[in-house]
Design a protein around this motif. Structure first.
Motif, PDB file in Angstrom:
ATOM      1  N   LEU A   8       8.385   1.700 -11.034  1.00 23.83           N
ATOM      2  CA  LEU A   8       7.054   1.431 -10.020  1.00 23.83           C
ATOM      3  C   LEU A   8       6.167   0.942 -10.198  1.00 23.83           C
ATOM      4  N   VAL A   9       5.581   0.422  -8.438  1.00 22.42           N
ATOM      5  CA  VAL A   9       4.937  -1.204  -8.475  1.00 22.42           C
ATOM      6  C   VAL A   9       4.060   0.069  -7.807  1.00 22.42           C
ATOM      7  N   GLU A  10       2.401  -0.831  -7.492  1.00 26.75           N
ATOM      8  CA  GLU A  10       1.288  -0.139  -7.053  1.00 26.75           C
ATOM      9  C   GLU A  10       1.151  -1.047  -6.168  1.00 26.75           C
ATOM     10  N   VAL A  11       0.904  -0.298  -5.130  1.00 28.64           N
ATOM     11  CA  VAL A  11       0.938  -1.339  -3.588  1.00 28.64           C
ATOM     12  C   VAL A  11      -0.462  -0.631  -2.404  1.00 28.64           C
ATOM     13  N   ALA A  12      -1.008  -1.953  -2.350  1.00 21.51           N
ATOM     14  CA  ALA A  12      -2.236  -1.322  -1.320  1.00 21.51           C
ATOM     15  C   ALA A  12      -1.639  -1.926  -0.054  1.00 21.51           C
ATOM     16  N   LEU A  13      -1.822  -1.015   1.001  1.00 22.32           N
ATOM     17  CA  LEU A  13      -1.435  -0.681   2.596  1.00 22.32           C
ATOM     18  C   LEU A  13      -2.709  -0.554   3.194  1.00 22.32           C
ATOM     19  N   ALA A  14      -2.488  -1.287   4.238  1.00 26.15           N
ATOM     20  CA  ALA A  14      -4.074  -1.270   5.653  1.00 26.15           C
ATOM     21  C   ALA A  14      -3.921  -0.112   5.900  1.00 26.15           C
ATOM     22  N   VAL A  15      -4.539   1.063   5.617  1.00 31.63           N
ATOM     23  CA  VAL A  15      -4.967   2.097   6.190  1.00 31.63           C
ATOM     24  C   VAL A  15      -5.337   2.558   5.421  1.00 31.63           C
ATOM     25  N   PRO A  16      -6.430   3.853   6.611  1.00 31.87           N
ATOM     26  CA  PRO A  16      -7.977   3.988   6.195  1.00 31.87           C
ATOM     27  C   PRO A  16      -8.498   4.739   4.862  1.00 31.87           C
ATOM     28  N   LEU A  17      -7.456   4.397   4.094  1.00 29.86           N
ATOM     29  CA  LEU A  17      -7.534   5.191   2.340  1.00 29.86           C
ATOM     30  C   LEU A  17      -8.428   4.515   1.564  1.00 29.86           C
ATOM     31  N   PHE A  18      -8.846   4.998   0.605  1.00 25.04           N
ATOM     32  CA  PHE A  18     -10.163   4.188  -0.777  1.00 25.04           C
ATOM     33  C   PHE A  18      -8.916   4.789  -1.845  1.00 25.04           C
ATOM     34  N   GLN A  19      -7.041   4.038  -1.461  1.00 21.97           N
ATOM     35  CA  GLN A  19      -6.563   4.654  -2.683  1.00 21.97           C
ATOM     36  C   GLN A  19      -5.359   3.606  -2.689  1.00 21.97           C
ATOM     37  N   THR A  20      -4.453   3.064  -3.507  1.00 17.16           N
ATOM     38  CA  THR A  20      -3.475   2.310  -3.631  1.00 17.16           C
ATOM     39  C   THR A  20      -1.875   3.641  -3.565  1.00 17.16           C
ATOM     40  N   PHE A  21      -1.158   3.065  -3.560  1.00 24.82           N
ATOM     41  CA  PHE A  21       0.187   4.404  -3.498  1.00 24.82           C
ATOM     42  C   PHE A  21       0.986   3.632  -3.812  1.00 24.82           C
ATOM     43  N   GLY A  98      -5.954  -3.014   0.954  1.00 23.13           N
ATOM     44  CA  GLY A  98      -5.360  -3.186   2.005  1.00 23.13           C
ATOM     45  C   GLY A  98      -5.714  -3.545   2.929  1.00 23.13           C
ATOM     46  N   ILE A  99      -7.094  -3.136   3.804  1.00 21.00           N
ATOM     47  CA  ILE A  99      -7.625  -3.791   4.664  1.00 21.00           C
ATOM     48  C   ILE A  99      -7.899  -4.827   4.564  1.00 21.00           C
ATOM     49  N   ALA A 100      -8.633  -5.300   3.547  1.00 23.04           N
ATOM     50  CA  ALA A 100      -8.832  -6.737   3.521  1.00 23.04           C
ATOM     51  C   ALA A 100      -7.673  -6.938   2.635  1.00 23.04           C
ATOM     52  N   LEU A 101      -6.363  -6.961   2.992  1.00 19.10           N
ATOM     53  CA  LEU A 101      -6.068  -8.187   2.239  1.00 19.10           C
ATOM     54  C   LEU A 101      -5.140  -8.610   3.168  1.00 19.10           C
ATOM     55  N   ARG A 102      -5.211  -7.304   4.814  1.00 16.48           N
ATOM     56  CA  ARG A 102      -4.215  -7.585   6.310  1.00 16.48           C
ATOM     57  C   ARG A 102      -5.245  -8.894   6.243  1.00 16.48           C
ATOM     58  N   THR A 103      -6.154  -9.005   6.641  1.00  7.58           N
ATOM     59  CA  THR A 103      -7.362  -9.352   7.361  1.00  7.58           C
ATOM     60  C   THR A 103      -7.219 -10.785   6.874  1.00  7.58           C
ATOM     61  N   ALA A 104      -6.711 -11.243   5.414  1.00  8.96           N
ATOM     62  CA  ALA A 104      -6.073 -12.927   4.654  1.00  8.96           C
ATOM     63  C   ALA A 104      -5.562 -13.209   5.030  1.00  8.96           C
ATOM     64  N   LEU A 105      -4.335 -12.163   5.808  1.00  9.79           N
ATOM     65  CA  LEU A 105      -2.790 -12.480   6.223  1.00  9.79           C
ATOM     66  C   LEU A 105      -2.615 -12.538   7.595  1.00  9.79           C
ATOM     67  N   PRO A 106      -1.678 -14.044   8.079  1.00 11.55           N
ATOM     68  CA  PRO A 106      -1.655 -14.211   9.481  1.00 11.55           C
ATOM     69  C   PRO A 106      -1.457 -12.067   9.960  1.00 11.55           C
ATOM     70  N   ALA A 107      -1.461 -12.113  11.569  1.00 12.59           N
ATOM     71  CA  ALA A 107      -1.255 -10.848  11.879  1.00 12.59           C
ATOM     72  C   ALA A 107       0.597 -11.412  11.759  1.00 12.59           C
ATOM     73  N   ALA A 108       1.007 -11.768  12.141  1.00 12.68           N
ATOM     74  CA  ALA A 108       2.955 -12.085  12.319  1.00 12.68           C
ATOM     75  C   ALA A 108       3.039 -11.714  10.920  1.00 12.68           C
ATOM     76  N   MET A 109       2.216 -11.698   9.730  1.00 13.01           N
ATOM     77  CA  MET A 109       3.032 -11.383   8.151  1.00 13.01           C
ATOM     78  C   MET A 109       3.011  -9.762   7.705  1.00 13.01           C
ATOM     79  N   THR A 110       1.539  -9.193   8.546  1.00  9.96           N
ATOM     80  CA  THR A 110       0.984  -7.444   7.941  1.00  9.96           C
ATOM     81  C   THR A 110       1.847  -6.585   9.976  1.00  9.96           C
ATOM     82  N   GLY A 111       2.556  -6.918  10.789  1.00  9.20           N
ATOM     83  CA  GLY A 111       2.740  -5.916  11.700  1.00  9.20           C
ATOM     84  C   GLY A 111       4.587  -5.501  10.960  1.00  9.20           C
ATOM     85  N   ALA A 112       3.999  -4.327  10.851  1.00  8.54           N
ATOM     86  CA  ALA A 112       5.359  -3.777  10.676  1.00  8.54           C
ATOM     87  C   ALA A 112       6.855  -4.209  11.448  1.00  8.54           C
TER      88      ALA A 112
END
Ligand code: ADP
Ligand code: ZN
Length: 757
Positions: A8-21, A98-112
């Protein structure tokens, strides 16, 4: 392998929840995710791009974890230091990682949908065979004269051409090219193109300047800086700060083989500054322009991460440039509020720069003619090192500034007595009018600054200029019409409207300021022969609109440039000999604790546009409060006195930098529900404060925001004040995680806000 054994791996997602998945690694995927890798995962019936944070255990899992769908890159998108930086942002600004991480990457890399960023490619046509003799040729093309034309055209072009060129410019048909391809005479390949939209701008020739003694000293101090040092470069307008930045980067990039980041408030407003960096560093620079497309941004990001570009120049998000071996971060015009992001995460690029530089061993240079009170205070306490450039390069002097006193002379509108007039002679007074006319006649240029139209109306005495402020908060009270009253937008204090001034008995007038369009019309009527350009949000929506207007000014094609604060920055036009400020009071009286600071900075900046050439220049400021310290100190170019007065005014009631704020804003389409939630939220916090951290945090409000509505949403807020950052983090986080918010309403938290509007 059983499901239970799947790693298993821990994943940060850019969703408005204070947790990882947690997700399971799919053994069928060829690339194993590592820390910092992008992963595409299923989340609530959709696909999300997440960042892998490392391996995880199955402890406490209630369901079988879902599998990762894709690992799109061979290498991690973020290295450990960038991950750490994002963790700091998430922690300090109270946002999910996850939201902080999304900010650090260009948008082209973070849209599904764009897990494989759409890259611009062009199709290239290449000759594959020689047909050396005419006989060969005649035979090969006996029944295909069009193919022969294309073939020979390619030969004459050196054997290759883009498909576009052949099809569009030369109007060959696609079937002809297909025919050639089928016969193996040509091949058609896709080739990636790196787009650099700034490449089309010509750079000024890199005439090497010799640093002055003051510049040399500044450069030497910066070069001797130790890892993580922060320097505040306080240099008046025209003191040559840009050359200091350039020489530092030369050392860092050319001699030490390191890399650098240059932050500017907004590239579109500072093409001249960017051109100067380009002139020196050429294609080693990646310019991260706000008007870049997603694909262009991604190209630049890749070029930086592969080390092909060594310097990133850009607005606030350039602080996340994926450079290794970072030697320096320069924050030009460090006081500018555009360094604060207006949406989640509401980070301040100056603060992120300092945190990043510490972690990576770089030095930070904060440059400004009018440093923020925060930075000035930090320099005073020894946290930053102060470097001064107190004089203009080449013995130039700052322009003379005069005040046009609007008091006693407000022309009443014929229909109502509630506000000053809006005719030409009421808006542009005699002195300013005469100066404009003279400048025009001499063939020189004028800049006219109009503050952004006020968000809210304020009430000012026409005789003495006095404005009613809140007794609790020291900010200007806002005039509301129904019911008629004066309201504080911090603490909700109210009082009845005064029609006469409490200080002098004069008649009070309602002000809101004029729009740029209105003033443009008045000017055009008055100066029919003048070439007038207007620069505001409406005239600059196009990609190159700013640069085009400024290029026209530089080329002498504009006599009068009228605009909002966007004309105050960075411009260096020797033929501008007059700067006029139409109404300084609109800025001073914004209901915000930084209104005076902003106004002083703006007046100083815009004044700095005048007299940059041998002809000199002058500045005229129209105001009803000539003795206000923002005006008085701007007139005398006296930053030190302004700061002293302003800091004293922020002691009681206390405002930054004497303590720190968090602004908690509630919004929703129902005014009632929004205000109710703000009241409930404030009570919730009050109870929390009584049981914990007593005395360390105070609460002001709730009250409607000064900007009461944005689009269809009503806005309310309250403010937390504290001198203890960790108490602030604790309480803020607890509130954001635990306070229940109904689905139709929204709560945001803005830590260290630059404005409370
Ligand atoms: P600031 O950013 O501090 O307002 P600039 O960097 O724009 O000032 O410099 C102001 C002007 O002075 C520019 O036109 C610049 O080219 C010129 N300049 C700067 N340093 C020197 C120097 N050492 N010798 C000659 N000109 C200089
Ligand atoms: Zn108040």
């Amino acid at each position: 392998m059983t499901e239970a054994d799947t790693p298993l791996v821990e994943v940060a997602l850019a969703v408005p929840l204070f947790q990882t998945f947690r997700y399971a690694i799919d053994p069928a995927i060829p690339v194993a995710p590592v820390v910092g890798s992008r992963v595409i995962v299923p989340f609530r019936n959709r696909k999300e791009v997440g960042i892998c944070l490392g391996s995880a255990t199955s402890d406490g899992l209630r369901q079988t974890p879902k599998r990762i769908l894709e690992v799109p890159d061979a290498h991690p998108a973020l290295n450990d230091r960038m991950l750490e930086l994002c963790r700091w942002i998430a922690e300090y600004y109270i946002v999910p990682l996850g939201i902080a991480l999304r900010t650090a990457l260009p948008a082209a890399m973070t849209g599904a949908e764009h897990s494989q960023p759409a890259r611009k490619t062009r199709r290239i046509v290449r000759l594959r065979q020689d047909l050396p003799t005419l006989t060969h040729r005649d035979r090969a093309f006996a029944r295909a004269p069009q193919q022969r034309l294309v073939f020979e055209m390619l030969e004459s072009l050196g054997g290759t051409s883009t498909l576009d060129h052949l099809l569009q410019k030369l109007a060959f048909s696609p079937s002809v090219l297909k025919g050639l391809e089928r016969r193996g005479l040509v091949e058609i390949d896709a080739e990636e193109v790196d787009r650099d939209p700034f490449a089309q701008r010509t750079s000024r020739s890199a005439a090497a300047l010799d640093p002055t003694a003051a510049q040399q000293q500044a450069i030497a101090t910066l070069k001797a800086g130790a890892a993580g040092d922060v320097f505040l470069l306080h240099g008046i307008t025209g003191s040559g700060k840009t050359l200091v930045y350039i020489e530092l980067l030369r050392e860092i990039v050319d001699r030490r083989g390191q890399t650098g980041i240059v932050l500017v408030p907004e590239i579109a407003l500072t093409p001249q500054t960017v051109d100067r960096f380009r002139a020196v560093f050429g294609d080693r620079i990646a310019v991260l322009h706000s008007a870049l497309s997603e694909g262009e941004r991604y190209d630049a990001w890749r070029a930086l991460s592969r080390g092909e570009k060594r310097i990133a120049v850009g607005a606030r998000s350039a602080i996340f440039a994926p450079l290794e071996n970072l030697g320096a971060i320069i924050v030009d015009e460090e006081h500018e509020s555009s360094y604060k992001q207006g949406e989640t995460p509401r980070y301040h690029a100056r603060e992120v720069a300092i945190v990043r530089a510490r972690a990576e061993g770089a030095v930070v240079v904060l440059g400004s003619a009018t440093p923020s009170l925060e930075s000035w205070t930090n320099a005073g306490s020894g946290k930053y090192t102060l470097i001064s450039l107190p004089e203009r390069v080449g013995g130039g002097t700052l322009p003379r500034i005069d005040v046009v006193d609007l008091r006693h002379r407000d022309v009443q509108r014929p229909d109502t007595s509630s506000g000053p007039g809006t005719g030409y002679s009421a808006v542009i007074r005699e002195e300013l009018d005469a100066a404009l006319a003279n400048t025009l006649q001499r063939g020189e240029q004028s800049i006219l600054l109009l503050n952004r139209r006020g968000y809210s109306a304020f009430v000012q005495c026409g005789d003495c200029g006095d404005v009613v402020v809140c007794p609790n908060c020291s900010i200007t009270l806002t005039h509301h019409r129904s019911p008629e009253r004066l309201l504080c937008h911090y603490c909700a204090h109210q009082e009845p409207l005064r029609v006469t001034c409490a200080r002098c008995g004069g008649k009070t007038l309602r002000h809101r300021g004029l729009g740029t369009q209105q003033v443009e019309r008045l000017l055009k009527d008055r100066f029919a022969s003048a070439r007038i350009a207007r620069m505001d949000v409406d005239t600059t929506s196009g990609k190159w609109a700013h640069a085009e207007i400024l290029d026209r000014v530089a080329a002498g094609e504009v006599d009068m440039l009228l605009g909002t604060q966007m004309i105050a920055k960075g411009l260096d036009f020797p033929n501008v000999t007059l700067v006029g400020v139409v109404d300084a009071d609109v800025g001073i009286n914004l209901p915000d604790f930084r209104a005076s600071e902003r106004c002083f900075q703006l007046l100083s900046q815009v004044a700095g546009r005048a007299g940059r050439g041998p002809k000199g220049g002058r500045v005229l400021i129209q105001t009803r409060v000539p003795s206000h310290h923002a005006v008085r100190c701007a007139v005398t170019h006296d930053y030190a006195t302004f700061v002293k007065d302003e800091l004293e005014g922020r002691v009681k009631p206390a405002y930054p930098p004497n303590l720190r704020l968090a602004n908690i804003v509630f919004s929703g389409t129902s005014d009632r529900a929004t205000s109710q939630l703000a009241i409930t939220g404030a009570n919730w916090i009050r109870e929390l404060l009584e049981t914990q951290t007593a005395g360390e945090i105070t609460l002001v409000g709730p009250a409607p925001c000064a900007i009461e509505r944005v689009k269809t949403r009503w806005r309310w807020h309250f403010v937390l004040k504290s001198s203890n950052p960790s108490a602030m983090t604790r309480v803020s986080r607890y509130f954001m995680e635990k306070f229940p918010v109904p689905p139709a309403l929204r709560v945001t938290l803005d830590r260290d806000p630059v404005t409370l509007l």
